[in-house]
Design an enzyme around this catalytic site. Structure first.
Site, PDB file in Angstrom:
ATOM      1  N   LYS A  63       4.650   0.971   9.029  1.00 42.49           N
ATOM      2  CA  LYS A  63       4.691   2.276   8.368  1.00 42.49           C
ATOM      3  C   LYS A  63       4.006   3.339   9.211  1.00 42.49           C
ATOM      4  CE  LYS A  63       3.281   0.246   4.641  1.00 42.49           C
ATOM      5  NZ  LYS A  63       2.639  -0.007   3.349  1.00 42.49           N
TER       6      LYS A  63
ATOM      7  N   ARG B  40       6.136 -12.661   9.266  1.00 40.54           N
ATOM      8  CA  ARG B  40       6.553 -11.275   9.160  1.00 40.54           C
ATOM      9  C   ARG B  40       7.918 -11.101   9.807  1.00 40.54           C
ATOM     10  NH1 ARG B  40       2.798  -7.349   8.221  1.00 40.54           N
ATOM     11  NH2 ARG B  40       3.570  -5.307   8.832  1.00 40.54           N
TER      12      ARG B  40
ATOM     13  N   GLU C  98       0.865  -1.167   0.000  1.00 37.91           N
ATOM     14  CA  GLU C  98       0.000   0.000   0.000  1.00 37.91           C
ATOM     15  C   GLU C  98       0.912   1.230   0.000  1.00 37.91           C
ATOM     16  OE1 GLU C  98      -2.661   0.406   3.340  1.00 37.91           O
ATOM     17  OE2 GLU C  98      -3.424   2.308   2.574  1.00 37.91           O
TER      18      GLU C  98
END
Ligand code: ATP
Ligand code: MG
Length: 755
Positions: A268, A258, A31
């Site tokens: 982020k 992850r 994104e």
């Protein structure tokens, strides 16, 4: 392929072999709401890496379905990161927003199939109706709307008739599904917001679960690889693709762990807070775990990819020690970059017996690096050395310049201090020195012994540079927020002095500054007039030691013992990662004390050296002690490949101490020789006649001599000053040239004094 086959590659190979797909297509779907970080690097390495390994391709797709947070500058940053890591995406960059019309059609199709409905509950009601893990949800009464009514409402949603939140489109699945995600998930929501690409064309936006699987399908993706938190979304992924009865082949989703790293934050959102709050200088601040940050700091893509390779692809989340990443960059640069001299905190030295000037040719690379090249180092009467490299009142183990100890100037001469000049506050401002003309590196016939070589620059020719020393951004392993920021993560040195070749020859962008670490010329702020260098990483892990210091002391016996409190040694271990912990436990079993065990456990190089030595000679404690002191000190100054001695020789040396051939004091001398010449310890001992004297008959006369020379002290001792015992032992050891066996000396002195 650089790694053993991981579970994803196993799946990919099976799918190719079975003919499920003709070609492998993966995608990296960020994104664009922030700069990519090292976690993204892992995802990039996996997705692009698999495509490359199996001659398929990987798409770069901006998952831009959230108009309020996204921006083209993030798109650019993502493209940069992928390219910097050395990958190429297929075709052009894709955007989910380009699929909005197509996605809208799929939604209509679902409505027509009776598989989606417009719900008019508000957000809170939707949450309530969903139920809980233990309780089934209940379906909204709006789910009974007819296909026609749904079509009409959905069209109106698209046409902007409704306000944000008035209606949503939902899949009609199962309000009592065990997987809560399957309880009629939302597919579309109304957002009257300007989108950075589609502008105001749309006021309904697809949700991740709807957009993602269909975008994958539209692009012909075969393996949709994402992180573990999407595990429960997989059922929706499958449900949507199956329900729409799309032509095969369809993509499947696979999850991996992850990446998390200690001493930093990764999401982020948290990074954005640091940037917006000006806690850092921007998304590319060299202290951030963003790829732009690593790049600006001087990390190489090779080091980052190596790191991704080393951590592997697993199915369980874990936190990786940032020391491992630091190891990778050190490892990469060690063989690649030129070594030069830069003095960070200059102290002037005037060499009074040197006149004129000369140029000294010095190699850019140590002999064990397969690269060649050299530069000319100007040498003159006035030089700068590191303030730290001189001490007026040094502790015992200080090996650099002191008023009584000469030192070698790396690549040049040996100097000795003749005078120390201070200002009125007592601060040292200059050293006067003399040099030994016949001590030049490479043709030294002076016979003068030095214990170390220090870096220096010639005062007149050196260039002024700004140095930015970076350290970890957070001071704790698992930072919660800004309160955990490390206040010393950036230190700026305005006036460091560097040898001129670095600026005039610009052989490379990255250098090893001898004894300081690896540095990179800042790509943005550095100019020819005002060069700026960023510290990439130190020569060794300075935090392994700090951790040790931070170890809480064992509880005092008088203090009430808190329940469940682990012993201090277990606490040391708590800050270790799994591998280090394993080593630590093993070393404790070998009866190393917890300090020594920690040092070895935290330093992979040292530990492997230790194991090599152990396999030669099984004396765990003595070997460990030699290695964490002497060998570790050498490794502070040079990489392991540059050591002249090996584990086998250390084992021989320790054995000679253990069987009393030499004293541990002599062993230090022998070690010095070994580290300079690489000769075997036995040979050195033989050559220099250093064999320990244990025969009392040989030591006895020395003791007598010492007594004879110190009648006053002898009298004092006899009068009751027992402290002087140590004095006599010390004198005897000294007079024997360090060769007398201390135990025998002790015994003899005691015997003779009691007479
Ligand atoms: P963040 O929480 O940092 O914003 P995200 O998961 O929202 O991360 P996206 O931009 O949506 O970030 O992620 C793009 C791809 O990168 C996804 O496939 C995601 O799974 C992967 N990714 C993101 N963070 C990590 C990480 N820490 N380790 C591995 N892969 C990651
Ligand atoms: Mg996100």
């Amino acid at each position: 392929m650089t790694q053993n086959k991981d579970f994803l590659r196993t799946i990919v190979e099976e799918d190719l072999n079975s003919g499920k797909y003709k070609e492998i297509v993966t995608r990296f779907p960020p994104e664009p709401n922030g700069f990519p970080h090292i976690g993204h690097a892992k995802s990039i390495a996996i997705n692009f890496g698999i495509a490359r390994d199996y001659q398929g391709y990987c798409n770069l797709r901006m998952d831009d379905t959230n108009p309020t947070k996204e921006d083209t500058k993030y798109v650019e940053a993502l493209k940069d990161a992928v390219q910097w890591l050395g990958f190429e995406w297929h075709d052009e960059v894709y955007f989910t927003s380009d699929y909005f019309p197509k996605l809208y059609e799929y939604a209509i199709q679902l409505i027509k199939m009776g598989k989606a409905y417009v719900d008019s509950l508000n957000e809170e009601e939707i949450r309530e109706y969903r139920g809980s893990v233990t309780e089934a949800g209940k379906r909204s009464e709006y789910a009974n709307r007819s296909v026609e009514e749904n079509l009409e409402l959905f069209e109106k949603m698209k046409d902007g008739v409704f306000k944000d939140g008035e209606h949503v489109l939902r899949a009609k699945i199962d309000m009592s599904a065990a997987n809560m995600k399957m309880r009629d998930p939302l597919l579309y929501r109304i957002r009257h917001a300007h989108h950075f690409r589609s502008g105001d064309a749309w006021c309904i936006y697809p949700m991740y679960d709807f957009a993602h699987c269909l975008s994958d399908y539209i692009e012909g993706v075969t393996h949709s690889i994402c992180t573990l938190e999407f595990e429960n979304n997989r059922e929706i992924y499958d449900w949507l693709l199956d329900t729409l009865e799309l032509d095969p082949p369809r993509p499947y989703q696979y999850e991996f762990a992850r990446l998390g790293i200690n001493y930093t934050v990764m999401s982020k959102r948290k990074l954005l807070e640091l940037v917006q709050g000006n806690y850092v200088s921007g998304w590319d601040d060299p202290r951030l775990p963003t790829l732009a940050g690593y790049r600006r700091r001087g990390y190489t893509p090779e080091a980052i990819l190596n790191f991704c390779d080393q951590i592997g692809i697993a199915k369980a989340n874990s936190t990786v020690d940032v020391a491992q990443l630091e190891f990778c960059i050190r490892d990469d640069l060690n063989q690649k970059v030129p070594r030069v001299m830069c003095v960070l905190d200059p102290l002037k030295v005037t060499i009074e017996n040197y006149e004129g000037s000369e140029m000294i040719e010095a190699s850019y690379y140590p002999h064990d690096v397969p690269k060649e090249g050299s530069r000319l180092l100007p040498f003159s009467k006035e030089i700068y050395i590191e303030r730290d490299d001189f001490m007026e009142h040094p502790p015992k183990d200080y090996f650099r310049l002191t008023p009584h100890q000469p030192v070698r100037l790396k690549n040049a001469y040996i100097i000795a201090c003749t005078e120390v000049l201070k200002d009125e506050k007592g601060r040292i401002i200059e050293i006067k020195a003399k040099y030994y003309p016949d001590s030049k590196s490479g043709s030294d016939t002076s016979g003068i012994k030095t214990k170390s070589a220090i870096h220096w620059v010639s005062a007149k020719e050196a260039k002024k540079v700004e140095i930015r020393l970076y350290d970890r951004l957070f001071k704790v392993e698992a930072p919660e927020g800004i309160e955990d920021l490390n206040p010393n993560s950036l230190q700026i040195i305005k006036e460091a002095m560097i040898e001129p070749s670095v600026i005039t020859e610009k052989l490379d962008e990255r250098f090893q500054f001898e004894r300081q670490g690896y540095f990179y010329e800042d790509p943005i702020d550095s100019t020819d007039d005002k060069p700026v260098f960023n510290k990439i990483v130190g020569l060794k892990d300075s935090w392994a030691k700090k951790k040790k210091v931070a170890t809480p002391p064992a509880p005092k016996p008088t203090a009430p013992k808190p329940k469940n409190k682990k012993p201090a040694s277990a606490k040391v271990a708590m800050s270790l990662n799994a591998t280090q912990q394993k080593r630590f436990d093993y070393y404790r079993k070998l009866e190393l004390n917890s300090e020594v065990a920690t040092i070895l456990a935290c330093d992979a190089q040292l530990s492997s050296f230790y194991h090599d030595a152990l396999s030669e000679y099984s004396s765990p404690v003595s070997l460990a002690n030699m290695i964490v002191t002497e060998v570790a000190r050498e490794l502070k100054e040079k990489p392991i490949e540059a050591l002249k001695f090996d584990a086998k020789q250390i084992a021989q040396l320790v054995k000679m101490i253990d069987d009393a051939t030499i004293s541990s004091k002599i062993a230090k001398q022998v070690f010095e020789q070994m580290s300079q010449s690489g000769k075997n310890p036995a040979e050195i001992v033989e050559e220099k006649g250093l064999v320990q004297i244990s025969d009392p008959a040989k030591i006895s006369p020395i003791v007598d001599e010492v007594f004879a020379k110190n009648p006053e002290n002898l009298a004092k001792f006899k009068a009751g000053n027992e402290k002087l015992f140590g004095f006599f032992v010390g004198q005897v050891l000294k007079n024997s040239g360090g060769k007398a066996n201390p135990q025998v000396v002790n015994k003899l002195v005691k015997e003779k004094l009691s007479k």
